[in-house]
Design a protein around this motif. Structure first.
Motif, mmCIF file in Angstrom:
data_model
loop_
_atom_site.group_PDB
_atom_site.id
_atom_site.type_symbol
_atom_site.label_atom_id
_atom_site.label_comp_id
_atom_site.label_asym_id
_atom_site.label_seq_id
_atom_site.Cartn_x
_atom_site.Cartn_y
_atom_site.Cartn_z
ATOM 1 N N VAL A 55 0.860 -1.187 0.000
ATOM 2 C CA VAL A 55 0.000 0.000 0.000
ATOM 3 C C VAL A 55 0.892 1.231 0.000
ATOM 4 N N TYR A 56 0.602 2.160 -0.893
ATOM 5 C CA TYR A 56 1.325 3.410 -1.041
ATOM 6 C C TYR A 56 0.420 4.503 -0.503
ATOM 7 N N ARG A 57 0.787 5.118 0.605
ATOM 8 C CA ARG A 57 -0.054 6.126 1.261
ATOM 9 C C ARG A 57 0.309 7.525 0.781
ATOM 10 N N ASP A 98 -5.031 6.101 -0.120
ATOM 11 C CA ASP A 98 -4.165 4.930 -0.191
ATOM 12 C C ASP A 98 -4.300 4.263 -1.554
ATOM 13 N N LYS A 137 -3.040 0.797 -3.880
ATOM 14 C CA LYS A 137 -2.506 -0.558 -3.815
ATOM 15 C C LYS A 137 -1.573 -0.773 -5.003
#
Length: 80
Positions: free
Chosen positions: A6-8, A13, A15
């Motif tokens: 997961v890239y915040r 967010d 995926k």
């Protein structure tokens, strides 16, 4: 060969799913109606940000020498 992370970001967010060696799909991580930002592909030592739902119809929106910067370029294009 499908790993995930997961890239915040401030915009939510995202995926990251590994599709094959050097190819990653980026989709929103929230909700059942996931939207696709596109793909990030490694070409040699460069990461290419590709916007679009289908890999064969994607448009290049940027290149970087780091994966994180390529992801940021892709998500910036998605937000525009």
């Amino acid at each position: 060969m499908n790993s995930q992370a997961v890239y915040r970001t401030d915009a939510g967010d995202w995926k990251i799913e590994k599709q094959t060696e050097g190819l990653y799909r980026v989709t929103s991580a929230a909700g059942s109606a996931r939207r696709s930002a596109g793909y990030i592909e490694q070409v040699g030592s460069v990461w290419v940000a590709l916007a679009g739902n289908r890999l064969d119809h994607c448009v290049e929106v940027g290149q970087s020498i780091t994966f994180d910067r390529a992801a940021a370029l892709l998500l910036k294009h998605e937000a525009a």
